[in-house]
Every structure is written in structure tokens, then in C-alpha cells.
Write an enzyme that holds these catalytic residues in place. Sequence first.
Site, PDB file in Angstrom:
ATOM      1  N   ASN A  91      16.237 103.698 -25.080  1.00 37.81           N
ATOM      2  CA  ASN A  91      17.323 102.846 -24.641  1.00 37.81           C
ATOM      3  C   ASN A  91      18.619 103.153 -25.405  1.00 37.81           C
ATOM      4  O   ASN A  91      18.642 103.986 -26.311  1.00 37.81           O
ATOM      5  CB  ASN A  91      16.919 101.378 -24.816  1.00 37.81           C
ATOM      6  N   HIS A 121      18.642 110.094 -49.485  1.00 35.99           N
ATOM      7  CA  HIS A 121      19.266 110.823 -50.598  1.00 35.99           C
ATOM      8  C   HIS A 121      18.508 110.586 -51.894  1.00 35.99           C
ATOM      9  O   HIS A 121      17.888 109.543 -52.087  1.00 35.99           O
ATOM     10  CB  HIS A 121      20.715 110.363 -50.794  1.00 35.99           C
ATOM     11  N   ALA A 149      13.859  96.399 -29.961  1.00 31.08           N
ATOM     12  CA  ALA A 149      15.277  96.586 -30.277  1.00 31.08           C
ATOM     13  C   ALA A 149      15.519  96.517 -31.780  1.00 31.08           C
ATOM     14  O   ALA A 149      14.919  95.719 -32.491  1.00 31.08           O
ATOM     15  CB  ALA A 149      16.103  95.512 -29.572  1.00 31.08           C
ATOM     16  N   ALA A 167      10.873  93.806 -32.677  1.00 29.73           N
ATOM     17  CA  ALA A 167      12.317  93.947 -32.828  1.00 29.73           C
ATOM     18  C   ALA A 167      12.754  93.709 -34.268  1.00 29.73           C
ATOM     19  O   ALA A 167      12.232  92.828 -34.954  1.00 29.73           O
ATOM     20  CB  ALA A 167      13.033  92.970 -31.897  1.00 29.73           C
TER      21      ALA A 167
END
Length: 194
Positions: A91, A121, A149, A167
Site C-alpha cells: 500500500n 548506524h 498500517a 498496525a
Amino acid sequence: MGPIGKLISASERLVNGVGRRVRAHKHRLQGARIGPGCWLREIDLPRNHYDVWLEKLVSLDRGVILLSTGPRRSEAEGGPRIVIREGVYCNRYTMFDASERIEIGARTMIGPHCYITDHDHGIRRHMPIPKQPLIGAPVVIGHDAWLGAGVTILKGVTIGEGAIVAANAVVTKDVPPFSIVAGVPAKVIGERPE
């Protein structure tokens, strides 16, 4: 819908279909491996197009970003950094950020605004963060998984076949097959029923 509305709708579908085919062809010419039947909206591919391999019938919606870091690699050195298997749907506004390898299994569904990375990092005290080397480990998402999501997946994670990630979860550890995880950091909260 009247006849004029139907004609306009059909014309829009035709124009959008042609646009998706032209975009896929352009990316192929630049070195990306894109299988037949892929549905690509306005997406961002890495400067290193050869780092992308999309199998057939992959759908990437508007604003999806495929980013890779590092020199070109041969197949023996690991091949493409981003591999998306057959029938995956991703999406809008999701980002894949790869320096090692991110592989998404067939028929996986990925919700909007997700972030999937295989590196971060270094954090040593006596060196500025931007000058520190990347620390990477591949990410693998099994087939038939579902990411809701806003999910974040961090380096070195394997998400098992058929798993569901709720989500806004942040996945920092492996997810067992067919399990349901949620939270920050993500924890198993259940299992998919038989």
C-alpha cells in the site's frame, strides 16, 4: 452512472493502465528486474535499479520507496538487495531501505506507511553518528504474511509464513509462522485459527 460517466471511467482506466505499463518498462530499461503483470503506481526506485527484483503480479501503490545502499553486487555476492516475490501488494507510502537484503514472500500484504530496513548506524561514542558504518542483517518476510498500517521492521528480523503484524507495531525479533504480534516492541498476542 450515465453513459458519459461510464465512458470517462473507462478512459481513465485505460490511461492509468498504459501509464503503469510505461513505468514498468522504463524501470526495466534502467536495470530493474520486473516480472509480467506488475502494477506500479508512482514509486521511487533506487539509483541502483539492478538492486530491485519484482516477480510477476507485484502491486506497488503510490509513494512506495525502494531504497538501496552500496555498490553493485553479482549474484554470487548476494544479488539484488530488494526482492519482492509473486503477488505481493504494498500500500501507499511504504519504504524499503536495504543495504544487505530485504525479501518479501509471495502473496504478502503490506499496509500503508510501513518502514522495513535491514540496517542501522553504529553508535560508538568517539565517532560522529553519520561517519559510523552501517550495521546490517537481512530481513525476510515469509509468504502470505500481513503487515498492518504503520509497521516498522528492523534489521535481522524473519517474519514467518502466514504471520500477522498489527498496525503500528515495531518488530525487533523474529515472528513465528502463523502468529499474531502487536506492540512496541512487538510481542506474540495470539495465533491464527486453523
